[in-house]
Design an enzyme around this catalytic site. Structure first.
Site, PDB file in Angstrom:
ATOM      1  N   LYS A 180       0.859  -1.184   0.000  1.00 27.44           N
ATOM      2  CA  LYS A 180       0.000   0.000   0.000  1.00 27.44           C
ATOM      3  C   LYS A 180       0.899   1.239   0.000  1.00 27.44           C
ATOM      4  O   LYS A 180       1.927   1.254   0.692  1.00 27.44           O
ATOM      5  CB  LYS A 180      -0.887  -0.036   1.251  1.00 27.44           C
ATOM      6  CG  LYS A 180      -1.977   1.029   1.299  1.00 27.44           C
ATOM      7  CD  LYS A 180      -2.831   0.858   2.561  1.00 27.44           C
ATOM      8  CE  LYS A 180      -3.949   1.890   2.644  1.00 27.44           C
ATOM      9  NZ  LYS A 180      -4.800   1.694   3.839  1.00 27.44           N
ATOM     10  N   SER A 238      -9.752   1.751   2.901  1.00 26.24           N
ATOM     11  CA  SER A 238      -8.872   2.529   2.049  1.00 26.24           C
ATOM     12  C   SER A 238      -7.823   1.687   1.291  1.00 26.24           C
ATOM     13  O   SER A 238      -7.244   2.181   0.334  1.00 26.24           O
ATOM     14  CB  SER A 238      -8.135   3.563   2.897  1.00 26.24           C
ATOM     15  OG  SER A 238      -7.294   2.908   3.826  1.00 26.24           O
ATOM     16  N   SER A 246      -9.963  -0.650   6.986  1.00 25.17           N
ATOM     17  CA  SER A 246      -9.341  -0.430   5.682  1.00 25.17           C
ATOM     18  C   SER A 246      -8.649  -1.639   5.066  1.00 25.17           C
ATOM     19  O   SER A 246      -8.276  -1.600   3.903  1.00 25.17           O
ATOM     20  CB  SER A 246      -8.334   0.718   5.764  1.00 25.17           C
ATOM     21  OG  SER A 246      -9.011   1.948   5.764  1.00 25.17           O
TER      22      SER A 246
END
Lengths: 489, 478
Positions: A79, A154, A178
Site C-alpha cells: 500500500k 482505504s 481499511s
C-alpha cells in the site's frame, strides 16, 4: 493455472525446489499488471525493474540455499502509505506526490530481509481516509468483480491487486476497517492484527492509536505466512508489543471442535443487506456443523462505535497531518506572500476534500471548550467498547459478524454523502477501537447480473489471538470453495 | 499606594544527554546546520519517537531534587502549533500526567530561607531554530533542526516571588540545582537555560491579580532583571493612574530596554493538547524511585556542610564556593592536589570570583585547579611569597601557564638563603639607624618599616619570615 494466480503455499515449495524461478513468477505478475492495469488501476506505481532485480536476488538465495523463507521470491504489493527507501510514497495525496522516503518502513525492511519481491505500490484513499479508494488524488481503482464498483477502502488497491492476481499477496493498513472491508468487497482474505502486533514504523500515520498494518492474501494460510514475517516487537515503535509471536502456520489446523463462536445481536440490524445476512449466518451454521458452538452475545455499545471513531481518528489525524506544510518536504504552493500564506495555500491545494473534512473535525474535537465534550467523551466510550469485547470473550472464543453491511457499491454512489460512506465501516470500526485482531474472508456471493459480488465474513478474537482467527478461518476455508472463485476479467 | 510584584518563572533547561530525546541524533551545540538530524527529528512521514531513558532519568532526578510529587505513571501529550522550526507542527510535551508536581526550591534572602513553590516539572522536546537572512528584502528564511528534539526540562514555578532580589536568588538557586543534578550545562549563551517571566502587581495581602504579563526573549539573567525592573515600573505607573495592565505576552527588547506586546489575551493560542499516541506511559515503580533517590548526587547544602565539617572551611567560604557546582568542583579538584583548603578558598574568593560571572564559567578559565594548587603549594613550601604569588597570578590567568614556569622566567624565586639576606639586613639597618633605634627602644612596629625597606631592595623576593627573623636577631645583636 497461471503462476500469478497461485498462492504462497503453492509457490514456495516450487521455488525452493527450483522447479520455478522467482524471475519467471515475477514476470507473470508483471505481465498481468500490464494487461489489467488500464482497467483495474490498482497500482499507483509499478516497480518493474526493481522487482526483477529483487527476483534475481531471490533466485540467488535459492541457488545458494541461504536465507530462504516462505516469502523468498514471492511478488508482493505494498500500500502506498508504507515508506519505501528510494521509491515514491505518496499516500495517494498531491501533498506527497514527489516524496521519496530515505528509509524503509519496518514491515518493508522485514519483507526485504525475507527475500520478498516488491512489484509496486497500491492505490488508496488519500492518507487512508475513506472506504472506497475514490478519495485517491490520482486514480479510481475498480473492483475486479465488477469494474463499475469500488474495491472498498482505504486499501482498495492492495485488495484489488490480490483479487485480480496482479500480485501474490499484499500489505495494507487498517484504521477502521481499511483492510477487512476491501478484502470483503474483493473476495480475498485480509487481517487486521492486534494493535501493537506489527510495527507501525514507516506507516504514514492516519490515526496512530488505531492504525495497524496487515496482510492481504488469496488464502488464510498466505496471510499467516506473511504475518510470520511482519509480526513482532520493533524497538523503533514504542507501541509495538513485547509479546512472543507464535508460529502462525502451525495455527492452521482444520479443527474448530469445542470453539464457541459468538454472534453479536447488535450486528444484525437494519441496513444489513439480506444476502449478506444470509451468507454470514450460513457461515456460522457451517462452522457449527464443523464442531463449533454458536452462541448469541451482546456488544451493547456497538451503536456508538462510528461516532466514537469519527472523534478519535480525526483528532489524531488533525495532528498527524500537521507536518504537511510545505516547509520541509512534499508539495509547496508557489508564490507565497508570507509563511501563513504558504501554509494555507499548500494545504488548500495539497489535500483533498475528505482529508480536509477530517482535519477540521479533529481540530474542532480537540479545541478548548470542546475537548471534554467530544474527545474525552469519545475516549471513555472507547473504553466501554473495549470492555464490551472483554465481557463477550468470556462467553466465546471468537466473534463472527458481517465485514460490511452490503457488498461492493457502485463508484460514485456514496461520494456525495460522507455519512453513508462512514457507515460502510460500521462493523469493522469496533475492533480498531478495542485494539483486537479481526480477519475478513469470503463467505458467499451476492447476485449482481453476470457479476456476482463477494461477501465477507469477519471473525474477531481477543488481543494477540491471531492464531485463533487463523484456525477458525482456515477451517472454514477448507470446508468451502468461495476463495477458489476468481473474477472474470 | 504600596505595591508588591507577584512573579513566577517558566524555565527551560536543555538536558545534558549524548543523544536527543526521541531519536539517536547527537545532542550538541554549534555543529554546522542540519547535520545532527534524522527522519525522526525531521518529522518525516511515518516515523515514530522512542523515549531516551537517560533524558527521562535526568528529568526525574531534577524533579526529585525539587521535592516534587512524582507521578507513578507519567505520559506525554502533543502540543499543537505551526512554526517552521517545529517539523511535526506539534511538540511532544507533558500536560495531563506530568512527571513532577507540587515541589519547591529553597532560596536564601537576607539570611532567611524562603520556599518558592514549583507547580510542575515536565519533559519535552526542543524546537529547531529559524535563521533569517540579514540581507534587506530577502524573500526566504532558513531552518536549522540540529536542536529539534533536544531534551528540554520545563520547570514552572508558582507565582511566589515578591521582589527583584528573590527573583535573582531563584534564578541562581535553580541554575545551581540543575548543575548539581548534572542535568544541564546551564549555558545561557548557548540557550541551554532559558527564562520566561510572568509578573503582575498587587497590594500586599490582596489576592493574586486577575492579569499577568508574560515576558519572553530573555537572553541572560541580567535581561531578566532589567525586564523585571521595567515591568514593575510600567505596571505600577498604570495602576497608580487607576488603569489595569492588560493580560498579555510580551517580548523583551534588550537594546531598547523595554517590553513589547507579542499577543494579547484574545490572541492566546489553543494548543489542543491531547495524549501522544505514539508513546506509551512510563511507569515509575517503587524500585525505580528508590534507585533514583539513591543516585541523587550531592546537592548544594550537603556539599556546603561537608566543606565545613571535613575541610574545615568557615561557613561563609563554604557557602560561596558551593553556590555553583562548577566552582565547587574546581575548588575540590585543587584541594585534592594540595591539601590547604582555606588558602585555596582564599585565592578563589579573592582572585577568581572577580573574573567569574554569567559569561565566564570555571571551566572557561585558563587557570586550572592544578595551576592554583601548585601556586598555593609554592607559597606553603616557601618557594615564593604571597606577594610574588599575586604578581604571578595575572599572568597565569591570561596565559594558563604553570606558576613555576612564570616564576622562573621572571626570576621571582623567593630568596630563602640566609647568607644572601644577611647583607641586605645589614644594609637596611645601616641606612635607617633611627628606625633601628626605635625598635631597640621597644617600638615593635618599627620592625615592619625595616622589613618593607628590605623587601624593596630584593624586589619582594625575600622570604618574609626569614627576613623578619634575621632582622630581629641582628637588631638584638644575637
Amino acid at each position: 493455472m497461471h503462476l500469478n494466480e497461485q498462492t504462497i503455499t503453492q509457490l514456495a515449495p516450487l521455488l525452493q525446489a527450483r522447479k520455478l524461478s522467482s524471475v519467471e513468477l515475477t514476470r507473470s505478475v508483471l505481465e498481468r499488471i500490464r494487461a489489467l492495469e488500464p482497467r483495474v488501476r490498482a497500482y499507483l506505481s509499478v516497480m518493474e525493474t526493481q522487482a526483477l532485480h529483487m527476483a534475481e536476488e531471490a533466485d540467488r538465495r535459492f541457488k545458494r540455499g541461504e536465507n530462504v523463507t516462505p516469502l523468498t521470491g514471492i511478488p508482493v504489493a505494498l500500500k502506498d502509505n508504507l515508506c519505501t527507501q528510494g521509491w515514491p510514497t505518496t499516500c495517494a495525496s498531491k501533498i506527497l506526490q514527489n516524496f521519496v522516503p530515505p528509509y524503509d518502513a519496518t514491515v518493508v525492511a522485514r519483507l526485504k530481509d525475507a527475500g520478498a519481491v516488491f512489484v509496486g505500490k497500491t492505490n488508496l484513499d488519500e492518507f487512508a481516509m475513506g472506504s472506497s479508494t475514490e478519495n485517491s488524488a490520482f486514480q479510481v481503482t475498480a473492483n475486479p468483480w465488477d469494474l463499475e464498483r469500488v474495491p472498498g477502502g482505504s486499501s482498495g488497491g492492495s485488495a484489488a491487486a490480490v483479487a485480480a492476481d496482479e500480485c501474490i499477496a499484499a500489505l495494507g493498513s487498517d484504521t477502521g476497517g481499511s483492510i477487512r472491508q476491501p478484502a470483503g468487497f474483493c473476495g480475498v482474505v485480509g487481517l487486521k492484527p492486534t494493535y501493537g502486533r506489527v510495527s507501525r514504523y514507516g506507516l504514514v500515520a492516519f490515526a496512530s492509536s488505531l492504525d495497524q498494518i496487515g496482510p492481504f492474501g488469496k488464502t488464510v494460510a498466505d496471510c499467516a505466512l506473511v504475518m510470520n514475517c511482519i509480526a513482532g516487537r520493533d524497538p523503533a515503535d514504542s507501541t509495538s508489543a513485547s509479546v512472543a509471536v507464535p508460529d502462525y502456520a502451525s495455527a492452521l489446523r482444520a479443527d474448530v471442535k469445542g470453539l464457541r463462536i459468538g454472534v453479536p445481536k447488535e450486528y444484525f440490524v437494519e441496513g444489513l443487506s439480506r444476502e449478506v445476512e444470509t451468507a454470514v449466518r450460513g457461515a456460522v451454521a457451517r462452522l457449527a456443523e464443523l464442531g463449533a458452538e454458536a452462541v448469541e452475545i451482546s456488544l451493547p455499545h456497538t451503536p456508538y462505535a462510528v461516532a466514537t471513531y469519527y472523534l478519535c481518528a480525526p483528532a489524531e489525524a488533525s495532528s498527524n497531518l500537521a507536518r504537511y506544510d510545505g516547509v520541509h518536504y512534499g508539495y509547496r504552493a508557489a508564490d507565497q506572500d508570507n509563511i501563513i500564506d504558504m501554509y494555507t495555500r499548500t494545504r488548500h491545494d495539497g489535500f483533498g476534500t475528505e482529508v480536509k473534512r477530517r482535519i477540521m473535525l479533529g481540530t474542532y474535537a480537540l479545541s478548548a471548550g470542546y475537548y471534554d465534550a467530544y474527545y474525552l467523551k469519545a475516549l471513555k466510550v472507547r473504553t466501554l467498547i473495549k470492555r464490551d469485547f472483554e465481557q463477550a470473550f468470556e462467553l466465546c472464543d471468537v466473534i463472527a459478524t458481517p465485514t460490511s453491511p452490503t457488498p461492493a457499491f457502485r463508484a460514485g454512489e456514496k461520494t456525495g454523502d460522507p455519512i453513508q460512506m462512514y457507515l460502510s465501516d460500521i462493523f469493522t470500526i469496533s475492533a480498531n477501537l478495542a485494539g483486537i485482531p479481526a480477519i475478513s474472508l469470503p463467505c458467499g456471493f451476492a447476485q449482481n447480473g453476470g457479476h456476482p459480488l463477494p461477501i465477507g465474513l469477519q471473525l474477531i478474537a481477543p488481543v494477540f489471538r491471531e492464531d485463533t482467527l487463523f484456525r477458525v478461518a482456515h477451517t472454514y476455508e477448507q470446508a468451502t470453495d468461495f476463495h477458489k472463485k476468481k473474477p472474470t476479467l | 499606594m504600596e505595591l508588591e510584584p507577584v512573579i513566577g518563572f517558566e524555565v527551560h533547561s536543555e538536558l545534558k544527554t549524548k543523544t536527543k530525546v526521541f531519536c539517536g541524533c547527537k545532542n550538541a551545540f554549534g555543529d554546522p546546520p542540519n547535520t545532527n538530524v534524522c527522519p525522526v527529528c525531521l518529522g518525516m512521514p511515518g516515523v515514530l519517537p522512542v523515549l531516551n531513558r537517560r533524558a527521562f532519568e535526568l528529568a526525574l532526578r531534577t524533579a526529585i531534587a525539587l521535592h516534587c510529587e512524582i507521578s507513578e505513571r507519567t505520559t506525554f501529550d502533543r502540543k499543537n502549533y505551526y512554526y517552521p522550526d517545529l517539523p511535526k507542527n506539534y511538540q511532544i510535551s507533558q500536560q495531563y500526567a506530568v512527571l513532577g508536581r507540587r515541589g519547591y526550591l529553597e532560596i536564601e534572602i537576607n539570611g532567611q530561607t524562603r520556599r518558592v513553590g514549583i507547580n510542575n516539572v515536565h519533559l519535552e522536546e526542543d524546537a529547531g531554530k529559524n535563521v533569517h537572512p540579514e540581507t534587506a528584502g530577502a524573500r526566504y528564511s532558513l531552518v536549522d533542526l540540529n536542536r529539534a528534539g533536544v531534551p528540554l526540562l520545563e520547570i514552572v514555578s508558582e507565582p511566589d516571588i515578591r521582589s527583584r532580589d528573590e527573583a535573582e536568588a531563584y534564578m541562581h538557586g535553580l541554575r545551581s540545582l540543575l548543575q548539581y543534578c548534572d542535568a544541564s550545562d546551564c549555558k545561557m549563551q548557548e540557550g541551554s537555560l532559558r527564562y520566561e517571566l510572568n509578573i503582575s502587581m498587587r497590594r500586599p495581602g490582596d489576592p493574586l491579580p486577575d492579569y499577568r504579563v508574560e515576558v519572553k526573549n530573555l537572553a541572560s539573567m541580567k535581561s531578566v532583571l532589567r525586564a523585571l525592573d521595567y515591568e514593575i515600573r510600567r505596571q505600577t505607573r498604570l495602576l497608580e493612574e487607576g488603569r489595569k495592565p492588560a493580560r498579555e505576552t510580551a517580548l523583551w527588547d534588550d537594546a531598547a530596554g523595554e517590553t513589547r506586546t507579542m499577543r494579547s489575551k484574545e490572541g492566546a493560542q489553543d494548543y489542543r493538547y491531547f495524549p501522544e499516541p505514539d508513546l506509551v506511559e512510563v511507569h515509575i515503580d517503587r524500585a525505580w524511585m528508590e534507585r533514583a533517590r539513591a543516585e541523587l548526587p550531592e546537592l548544594q547544602h550537603q556539599r556546603c556542610k561537608r566543606f565545613v565539617e571535613q575541610l574545615g572551611l568557615p561557613e561563609y567560604d563554604a557557602r560561596i564556593l558551593t553556590q555553583s557546582r562548577p566552582l565547587a568542583d574546581y575548588f575540590e579538584a585543587a584541594v585534592r592536589l594540595h591539601n590547604n583548603p582555606k588558602a585555596i578558598s582564599n585565592w578563589i574568593m579573592t582572585e577568581l570570583l572577580r573574573v567569574l560571572g554569567e559569561e565566564v564559567e570555571p571551566d572557561d578559565l585558563k587557570v586550572r585547579p592544578s595551576h592554583l594548587a601548585r601556586l598555593v603549594g609554592m607559597i606553603d613550601s616557601g618557594a615564593i611569597s604571597g606577594k610574588i604569588a599575586k604578581q604571578v597570578f595575572p599572568d597565569m590567568l591570561e596565559t594558563g601557564r604553570m606558576p613555576d614556569e612564570i616564576v622562573r622566567e621572571k626570576g621571582l624565586v623567593q630568596i630563602s638563603d640566609t647568607s644572601a639576606l644577611e647583607s641586605v639586613v645589614a644594609e637596611v639597618i645601616a641606612e635607617n639607624p633611627d628606625v633601628a633605634e626605635d625598635y631597640r627602644a621597644g617600638k615593635d612596629k618599627a620592625l615592619g618599616r625595616l622589613v618593607g625597606q628590605a623587601m624593596k631592595k630584593t624586589r619582594g623576593q625575600a622570604n618574609p619570615q626569614l627576613l623578619n627573623e634575621l632582622l630581629r636577631k641582628t637588631l638584638r645583636g644575637e
